[in-house]
Scaffold this motif. Structure first.
Motif, PDB file in Angstrom:
ATOM      1  N   ALA A 155       1.094  -1.354   0.334  1.00 20.37           N
ATOM      2  CA  ALA A 155      -0.151   0.226  -0.092  1.00 20.37           C
ATOM      3  C   ALA A 155       1.315   1.525  -0.153  1.00 20.37           C
ATOM      4  O   ALA A 155       0.869   2.165  -0.871  1.00 20.37           O
ATOM      5  N   THR A 156       2.134   0.934   0.688  1.00 17.90           N
ATOM      6  CA  THR A 156       2.935   2.531   0.879  1.00 17.90           C
ATOM      7  C   THR A 156       3.525   3.079  -0.676  1.00 17.90           C
ATOM      8  O   THR A 156       4.283   3.214  -0.741  1.00 17.90           O
ATOM      9  N   SER A 157       4.576   1.124  -0.875  1.00 18.38           N
ATOM     10  CA  SER A 157       5.060   2.046  -2.644  1.00 18.38           C
ATOM     11  C   SER A 157       5.177   1.694  -3.286  1.00 18.38           C
ATOM     12  O   SER A 157       5.242   1.354  -4.410  1.00 18.38           O
ATOM     13  N   GLY A 158       3.451   1.309  -3.448  1.00 20.79           N
ATOM     14  CA  GLY A 158       2.696   1.120  -5.259  1.00 20.79           C
ATOM     15  C   GLY A 158       3.674   2.309  -6.020  1.00 20.79           C
ATOM     16  O   GLY A 158       3.391   4.094  -5.568  1.00 20.79           O
ATOM     17  N   ASP A 159       2.981   2.209  -7.383  1.00 19.82           N
ATOM     18  CA  ASP A 159       2.828   4.017  -7.918  1.00 19.82           C
ATOM     19  C   ASP A 159       1.814   4.344  -7.899  1.00 19.82           C
ATOM     20  O   ASP A 159       1.129   3.587  -8.495  1.00 19.82           O
ATOM     21  N   ALA A 214      -3.969  -0.736   3.966  1.00 18.48           N
ATOM     22  CA  ALA A 214      -4.397  -2.369   3.749  1.00 18.48           C
ATOM     23  C   ALA A 214      -5.034  -3.153   4.512  1.00 18.48           C
ATOM     24  O   ALA A 214      -6.055  -3.154   4.558  1.00 18.48           O
ATOM     25  N   ARG A 215      -5.394  -3.708   3.311  1.00 22.22           N
ATOM     26  CA  ARG A 215      -6.536  -4.260   3.206  1.00 22.22           C
ATOM     27  C   ARG A 215      -6.512  -6.054   2.459  1.00 22.22           C
ATOM     28  O   ARG A 215      -5.950  -6.083   1.961  1.00 22.22           O
ATOM     29  N   VAL A 216      -7.237  -6.511   2.781  1.00 21.06           N
ATOM     30  CA  VAL A 216      -6.999  -8.063   2.565  1.00 21.06           C
ATOM     31  C   VAL A 216      -7.972  -8.077   0.408  1.00 21.06           C
ATOM     32  O   VAL A 216      -9.514  -7.873   0.615  1.00 21.06           O
ATOM     33  N   ASP A 217      -7.509  -8.013   0.031  1.00 23.94           N
ATOM     34  CA  ASP A 217      -8.481  -7.965  -1.781  1.00 23.94           C
ATOM     35  C   ASP A 217      -7.944  -9.656  -2.061  1.00 23.94           C
ATOM     36  O   ASP A 217      -6.896 -10.084  -1.543  1.00 23.94           O
ATOM     37  N   LEU A 218      -8.569 -10.042  -3.273  1.00 26.30           N
ATOM     38  CA  LEU A 218      -8.676 -10.812  -4.015  1.00 26.30           C
ATOM     39  C   LEU A 218      -7.334 -10.886  -4.767  1.00 26.30           C
ATOM     40  O   LEU A 218      -6.622 -12.599  -4.344  1.00 26.30           O
ATOM     41  N   SER A 219      -6.286 -10.470  -5.176  1.00 23.13           N
ATOM     42  CA  SER A 219      -4.378 -10.642  -4.714  1.00 23.13           C
ATOM     43  C   SER A 219      -4.030 -10.511  -3.850  1.00 23.13           C
ATOM     44  O   SER A 219      -3.492 -12.384  -3.901  1.00 23.13           O
ATOM     45  N   LEU A 220      -4.605 -10.618  -2.601  1.00 21.42           N
ATOM     46  CA  LEU A 220      -3.142 -10.813  -1.305  1.00 21.42           C
ATOM     47  C   LEU A 220      -4.408 -12.300  -1.053  1.00 21.42           C
ATOM     48  O   LEU A 220      -3.671 -12.868  -0.439  1.00 21.42           O
ATOM     49  N   ILE A 221      -5.909 -12.268  -1.194  1.00 19.21           N
ATOM     50  CA  ILE A 221      -5.976 -14.300  -0.444  1.00 19.21           C
ATOM     51  C   ILE A 221      -5.222 -14.663  -1.716  1.00 19.21           C
ATOM     52  O   ILE A 221      -4.901 -15.831  -1.579  1.00 19.21           O
ATOM     53  N   GLY A 222      -5.183 -14.439  -3.238  1.00 22.19           N
ATOM     54  CA  GLY A 222      -4.339 -15.643  -4.667  1.00 22.19           C
ATOM     55  C   GLY A 222      -2.725 -15.745  -3.891  1.00 22.19           C
ATOM     56  O   GLY A 222      -1.968 -16.920  -3.760  1.00 22.19           O
ATOM     57  N   LEU A 223      -1.981 -14.927  -3.476  1.00 22.23           N
ATOM     58  CA  LEU A 223      -0.714 -14.639  -2.569  1.00 22.23           C
ATOM     59  C   LEU A 223      -1.097 -15.000  -1.428  1.00 22.23           C
ATOM     60  O   LEU A 223       0.763 -15.610  -1.718  1.00 22.23           O
TER      61      LEU A 223
END
Length: 435
Positions: free
Chosen positions: A43-47, A394-403
């Motif tokens: 969340a803090t390092s994204g472009d 910071a949140r739980v989304d589909l990409s974080l679940i898959g990761l």
């Protein structure tokens, strides 16, 4: 065969519930710690503007000299006069001076209290440069900039609060007792980090809801709500402040290609050299031109806590994997007689590898499910470790679940390589003789 081996894996796990539980818990906790800290780091390092981050540049000119700056770097901001000079030179296709401000919205209802909003003073190019979406209307014009027009663009949240979400273009809004005509209402515009306003909780604070022409804000003597540094005394008063060497205005330029960037760097160098020849600077030209990623890195936007927590969590995951290696080794080697019989009946080492790696992946799948549950619970307490503005991202989304599941399965299979190799080396003849 995959389905068959998967069923064998499940059956084997049920035979050793204690070992299975220990492995699942080890992987689950390791993955949960890693994914929680990764969510904050991501969340803090994204472009914040990936489509244009390499074409948006912030200009810096050192007006303090080597005796006052830090590590030879110019200050983050420019003086009012420097920003005005760069603006008048117009060496970029699009450009804008910028500074954050605060205003109070005064309601037409005498019984309603005024409330504060954060905003920005900029040029009309701001909206095109930073890809600001519009729900209603459009930005003010360059003519409005030159005319110091009393116009504003407001944010969606402010429009919902004041105008009930209706199209407010053409209507008036009272800011600090002054009337402004609304020319546009932005859509959802909330980049993180807010690269053009890093003085507000390092770019993670509340976004602006009011945008007014830079010239109009200066006319109204709107003070900056961001950074302001003065290393020299000046006479009291707004006009003296504008003429002073205080730095408080950032300057952004959109430079679409390498040639325009090189030309702008030369322009900044020549500008500083002119100031040196005029006697204002007693040092060699010291300028910088940084794009968005370079600017975020220079300003250390990613919190040190996020980096350190991620490294510690990865180290913890490695420790969990080492423990899993030991548990899998003990589990697999206990089945040496079974492996010997299978090898004697014609099973190849490749078959043994496939069976035990798939069995390890079932452990990883269970560990991933536990890790996901623990990650969701950990997210509830992230604000106890990080700043609330950062923790909210910071949140739980589909990409974080898959990761999470991918990391758990990959980790368990990685931990299973050595135990599986040892299991595949079992000699069938020795096992048949000894049993």
């Amino acid at each position: 065969m995959f389905t068959y081996y998967f069923q064998l894996g499940l059956r084997s796990l049920r035979k050793n519930p204690v070992l299975t539980t220990l492995m699942v818990v080890a992987i689950g906790f390791g993955v949960a710690a890693s994914m929680t800290t990764y969510a904050v780091f991501r969340a803090t390092s994204g472009d914040p503007i990936p489509q244009k981050s390499s074409t948006l540049f912030v200009a810096q000119v050192d007006n303090y000299g080597p005796g006052s700056n830090e590590h030879g770097e110019p200050t983050f901001w420019l003086t009012y006069n420097d920003a005005l000079n760069l603006l008048r030179a117009h060496r970029a296709p699009r450009q804008t001076p910028l500074y954050p401000l605060q205003a109070s919205v005064v309601s037409d209802d005498p019984n309603a209290l005024a409330f504060p909003v954060r905003g920005y003073a900029s040029n009309s190019d701001f909206f095109t440069m930073f890809d600001v979406p519009f729900r209603y209307g459009q930005p003010w014009s360059a003519e409005d900039d030159n005319a110091h027009a009393p116009v504003v663009v407001i944010g969606k949240a402010l429009n919902d609060r004041v105008f009930k979400g209706e199209n407010s273009v053409g209507r008036m809004i009272d800011l600090d007792g002054k009337d402004f005509r609304v020319v546009g209402v932005t859509g959802d515009f909330d980049p993180h980090p807010r690269y053009f306003d890093l003085d507000n909780d390092s770019g993670f604070g509340e976004g602006g809801q009011v945008y007014m022409p830079f010239t109009r804000a200066v006319d109204l003597r709107k003070p900056t709500a961001g950074g302001n540094m003065c290393n020299r005394d000046y006479e009291p008063g707004w006009d003296s402040f504008l003429r002073s060497e205080c730095v408080w205005v950032s300057f952004w330029a959109e430079l679409p290609d390498a040639a325009s960037r090189d030309a702008y760097r030369r322009f900044l160098h020549d500008y500083a050299a002119d100031q040196q020849r005029a006697g204002r600077f007693a040092w060699a030209p010291n300028v910088r031109l940084r794009d968005v990623p370079e600017w975020l890195a220079f300003r250390h936007v990613v919190p040190k806590e996020a980096k350190m927590s991620l490294l510690i969590a990865i180290a913890f995951l490695v420790i969990c994997l080492v423990n899993t290696v030991g548990l899998l080794l003990a589990k697999f080697m206990r089945r040496a007689p079974e492996i010997g019989v299978r090898r004697a009946l014609g099973a190849s080492r490749r078959t043994i590898y496939a069976q035990f790696l798939i069995e390890a992946s079932t452990v990883g799948l269970a560990g991933g499910a536990l890790g996901l549950i623990l990650t969701m619970l950990a997210m509830l307490g992230v604000d106890h470790v990080f700043e609330p503005a950062i923790a909210a991202l910071a949140r739980v989304d589909l990409s974080l679940i898959g990761l999470t599941f991918l990391a758990a399965i990959a980790s368990s299979m990685l931990a299973a390589f050595y135990p599986t190799w040892r299991a595949a080396q079992v000699q069938p003849a020795w096992q048949l003789k000894s049993n």
